[in-house]
Design an enzyme around this catalytic site. Structure first.
Site, PDB file in Angstrom:
ATOM      1  CD  GLU A 139      -3.111   0.734   0.189  1.00  0.00           C
ATOM      2  OE1 GLU A 139      -2.480   1.724  -0.252  1.00  0.00           O
ATOM      3  OE2 GLU A 139      -4.352   0.679   0.150  1.00  0.00           O
ATOM      4  CG  HIS A 140      -0.828   4.846   1.338  1.00  0.00           C
ATOM      5  ND1 HIS A 140      -0.308   5.602   2.352  1.00  0.00           N
ATOM      6  CD2 HIS A 140      -1.869   4.169   1.852  1.00  0.00           C
ATOM      7  CE1 HIS A 140      -1.027   5.408   3.445  1.00  0.00           C
ATOM      8  NE2 HIS A 140      -1.980   4.540   3.172  1.00  0.00           N
ATOM      9  CG  ASP A 141       2.713   7.445   1.532  1.00  0.00           C
ATOM     10  OD1 ASP A 141       3.379   8.185   0.787  1.00  0.00           O
ATOM     11  OD2 ASP A 141       1.472   7.568   1.690  1.00  0.00           O
TER      12      ASP A 141
END
Ligand code: UDP
Length: 217
Positions: A139-141
């Site tokens: 997922e993000h980041d």
């Protein structure tokens, strides 16, 4: 006719046998190429219709363009074999299955393998020789180091940092961190299958269970 490029899937065992067909799909529109297994221990000369070459024979092949991906789940072995390939001037390639989804602002190092039904969302940095096995997501980041292995079905939520050589077992779930305090899985750590990681994991440790705790041996 001799091929103009040879693609070596290093490892003709379980992992490699799952990767070679992905590569065959990926390269289906390229003429003049051959996909082979490279394996130092395999006694068979052909596996699943791909030729098997010992590393020295691959190197000696007179085909000028030689590319390699290391399809062996053990990150330490990948690291050792990658150094060998680099010292012989080989190029690495990235394998991306048809049903992989990559979104925005993603940086991935060389030699990664993205199996079917994997997803990498946005603003993610991934090091070299990452294995993202069937049905896993990032997922993000997130920031993922070199030689990290995701077994099938890993759910890695946002703002997680994973150090070099960590191994995340089948079906593990990693809780999201925060932008100002990412959840950190240290270098060389092992997360057991089905573990639910809610806190940082120390480098080199093994955690199991829900919530994941260090394995006492
Ligand atoms: N292997 C190799 N050179 C090495 C280490 C391993 O060619 O220095 C090969 C080994 O002979 C085997 C494969 O890599 O065929 C690893 O298979 P294994 O079943 O241990 O791992 P997996 O395929 O599940 O990652």
């Amino acid at each position: 006719m001799t091929a103009s490029a040879i693609y070596g899937v290093y490892g003709a065992s379980g992992c490699g046998r799952g990767v070679a067909p992905l590569l065959e799909d990926q390269l289906q529109h390229q003429n003049d190429i051959e996909i082979v297994f490279i394996d130092d221990g395999c006694v068979e000369r052909v596996v699943n219709s791909f030729r098997v070459l010992a590393y020295e024979d691959f190197i000696r092949s007179d085909i000028a363009v030689k590319r390699v991906t290391i399809a062996i789940a053990d990150g330490l072995i990948r690291k050792r074999l990658a150094a060998r390939c680099v010292s012989d001037g080989l190029e690495f390639f990235t394998t991306i299955a048809n049903h992989h989804v990559s979104m925005a602002n993603i940086n991935v190092g060389e030699g990664a393998i993205f199996c079917p039904f994997t997803t990498v969302t946005s603003n993610i940095h991934i090091g070299s020789h990452f294995h993202c096995n069937i049905g896993s997501y990032v997922e993000h980041d997130c920031v993922i180091g070199d030689y990290v292995t995701f077994a099938p079905g890993v759910k890695c939520n946002g703002n997680v940092h994973i150090g070099d050589g960590a191994y995340i077992g089948t079906g593990a779930i990693i809780k999201q961190g925060k932008p100002e305090k990412p959840l950190v899985i240290g270098s060389g750590a092992t997360v057991g299958m089905g573990a639910v990681v809610t806190m940082d994991v120390a480098p080199g440790s093994v955690v199991v269970g829900n919530p994941a705790k260090p394995l006492l041996r």
